[in-house]
Design an enzyme around this catalytic site. Sequence first.
Site, short mmCIF file in Angstrom:
data_model
loop_
_atom_site.label_atom_id
_atom_site.label_comp_id
_atom_site.label_asym_id
_atom_site.label_seq_id
_atom_site.Cartn_x
_atom_site.Cartn_y
_atom_site.Cartn_z
N HIS A 48 0.96 -1.17 0.05
CA HIS A 48 0.15 -0.09 0.09
C HIS A 48 0.88 1.38 0.07
O HIS A 48 1.98 1.28 0.61
CB HIS A 48 -1.07 0.03 1.11
N GLU A 50 0.88 4.10 1.72
CA GLU A 50 1.33 4.65 2.90
C GLU A 50 2.38 3.66 3.59
O GLU A 50 3.46 4.07 4.29
CB GLU A 50 0.33 5.04 3.78
N CYS A 78 -6.40 1.58 5.45
CA CYS A 78 -7.25 0.29 5.95
C CYS A 78 -6.55 0.09 7.26
O CYS A 78 -5.60 0.91 7.76
CB CYS A 78 -6.71 -0.65 4.85
N CYS A 81 -2.54 -0.40 7.67
CA CYS A 81 -1.93 0.90 7.43
C CYS A 81 -1.99 1.71 8.59
O CYS A 81 -1.56 2.58 9.07
CB CYS A 81 -2.25 1.56 6.06
#
Length: 144
Positions: A48, A50, A78, A81
Amino acid sequence: MMARALCLARQSAEAGEVPVGAVVVDSDGTVLVEAGNNCIAAADPSGHAEMRALRQAALVAGNYRLPGVTVYVTLEPCPMCAALLVHARIGRLVFGATDPKGGGVVSKYRIGADGLLNHQFSVTGGVCAEECGRLLQEFFRSRR
């Protein structure tokens, strides 16, 4: 910074990735790192934007703790993260579109703000939300 994150999200979409971009900025406003989603190309479920950006920022800082940084991301993180943001001890999160189905910060869970973990960070949501959301909708519409 959100405009830069949107540019990264567009680059991710062009590469066939879900269009999410993230920028990590230190306390004096200097951009430390930036990244887009890379799950598909890297065959990495943790790829992801981030996650990738915070990994790089920790290397730049020489420390896995990143107090005082602000993370700008085009989509509400999410739960995975959001937990990473807690572990990295970030100071602030700024995100664009909410994620009603899986958001870990305001939509489904309140990780980082619910007081259940050992760190909290400030959250500003909805920055350029319409543009961030439209980019995601267009991406998924083209996949159906």
